[in-house]
Design an enzyme around this catalytic site. Sequence first.
Site, PDB file in Angstrom:
ATOM      1  N   ARG A 175       0.842  -1.219   0.000  1.00 15.64           N
ATOM      2  CA  ARG A 175       0.000   0.000   0.000  1.00 15.64           C
ATOM      3  C   ARG A 175       0.866   1.254   0.000  1.00 15.64           C
ATOM      4  O   ARG A 175       0.577   2.240   0.675  1.00 15.64           O
ATOM      5  CB  ARG A 175      -0.960   0.006   1.196  1.00 15.64           C
ATOM      6  CG  ARG A 175      -1.892  -1.199   1.239  1.00 15.64           C
ATOM      7  CD  ARG A 175      -2.794  -1.276   0.003  1.00 15.64           C
ATOM      8  NE  ARG A 175      -3.647  -2.463   0.042  1.00 15.64           N
ATOM      9  CZ  ARG A 175      -3.372  -3.614  -0.593  1.00 15.64           C
ATOM     10  NH1 ARG A 175      -2.264  -3.735  -1.320  1.00 15.64           N
ATOM     11  NH2 ARG A 175      -4.180  -4.637  -0.519  1.00 15.64           N
ATOM     12  N   SER A 225     -11.506  -2.315   2.793  1.00 11.14           N
ATOM     13  CA  SER A 225     -10.748  -2.737   3.982  1.00 11.14           C
ATOM     14  C   SER A 225     -10.296  -1.497   4.743  1.00 11.14           C
ATOM     15  O   SER A 225      -9.577  -0.660   4.198  1.00 11.14           O
ATOM     16  CB  SER A 225      -9.523  -3.573   3.578  1.00 11.14           C
ATOM     17  OG  SER A 225      -9.937  -4.771   2.945  1.00 11.14           O
ATOM     18  N   GLU A 295      -6.114   2.053   6.607  1.00  6.08           N
ATOM     19  CA  GLU A 295      -5.883   2.171   5.174  1.00  6.08           C
ATOM     20  C   GLU A 295      -6.638   3.383   4.641  1.00  6.08           C
ATOM     21  O   GLU A 295      -6.318   3.925   3.595  1.00  6.08           O
ATOM     22  CB  GLU A 295      -6.353   0.895   4.467  1.00  6.08           C
ATOM     23  CG  GLU A 295      -5.845   0.745   3.054  1.00  6.08           C
ATOM     24  CD  GLU A 295      -5.987  -0.675   2.528  1.00  6.08           C
ATOM     25  OE1 GLU A 295      -6.584  -0.832   1.466  1.00  6.08           O
ATOM     26  OE2 GLU A 295      -5.497  -1.615   3.188  1.00  6.08           O
TER      27      GLU A 295
END
Length: 302
Positions: A175, A225, A295
């Site tokens: 990420r 998520s 996230e």
Amino acid sequence: MSDTFWRQLQEITGEARCFRQEPMGRHTTFRVGGPAEYYACPKRSQIAPLIALCQSQGMPWMVIGNGSNLLVGDKGIKGVVIELGKDASEVKVEGNSLTAEAGALLSAAARNAAEHGLAGMEFASGIPGTVGGAVAMNAGAYGGEMKHIVNKVTVLTMEGREEELSLQDMDFGYRHSCVFENHSIVLEAEFALEQGNIEDIRGRMAELRSRRSEKQPLEYPSAGSTFKRPEGYFAGKLIQDAGLRGYRVGDAQVSEKHCGFVINRGGATAAEIRRLISDVQEKVEAQSGVSLEPEVRFLGEF
């Protein structure tokens, strides 16, 4: 300055592609968020002049895509929100390469690849973001990540120059890419794919859609998520083990279907969602000693 700035903004983008006090709930998948002071949807050729205007006037600005990993505060955002969306979304296929502008939906790019018999993007077909956002954060699902298919990326630097970055230049990690550190903007990405059987590719995409539908709370607004995967653990399992399945703050809730998702049951505020995320972090760390990193990106005033 506001009236002068507004006129200059309109001159760059055209009146139909810029707005004042635009509700951000219309532009995030959480469906919450106060107004952006200014909201612009430029074509690719207008992005650099628009940012130059903001910089010359000392006007804060930020770039978003589909708003699929954002939580915008209830009090909104000062300055200019620049959306790279349908006005910067061209997709082209040449041989085994697919090139997509930053505003193209990742799902649309994956469908385009499938139509041309190109394999490799199936994992991305259900990710709700844009190409630009996905490349910037090295989005992934079901074992695939952007770093597995990116060949090169065209970015706009803070100085207003277009630069071409190789796969190595992008410094992809979990990420992560160099884009956020360099404060650059993804304009376009070229993906290296492989020839495949169209029916097999479509079948794989259908299989992944089915798996998502079974396991994820797609019927509710969310940002996918909510937490990054802690090394050696699964965020959803840690949240479940902390007794937080179905935990609510107002109309914000830890999904009962998948504990890794925080959902808006319909009337949640951004403050409630942020409070719930904070509660989850606190309770999971107390239970397991693991620190969960969101996230989701938090923008604006809460």
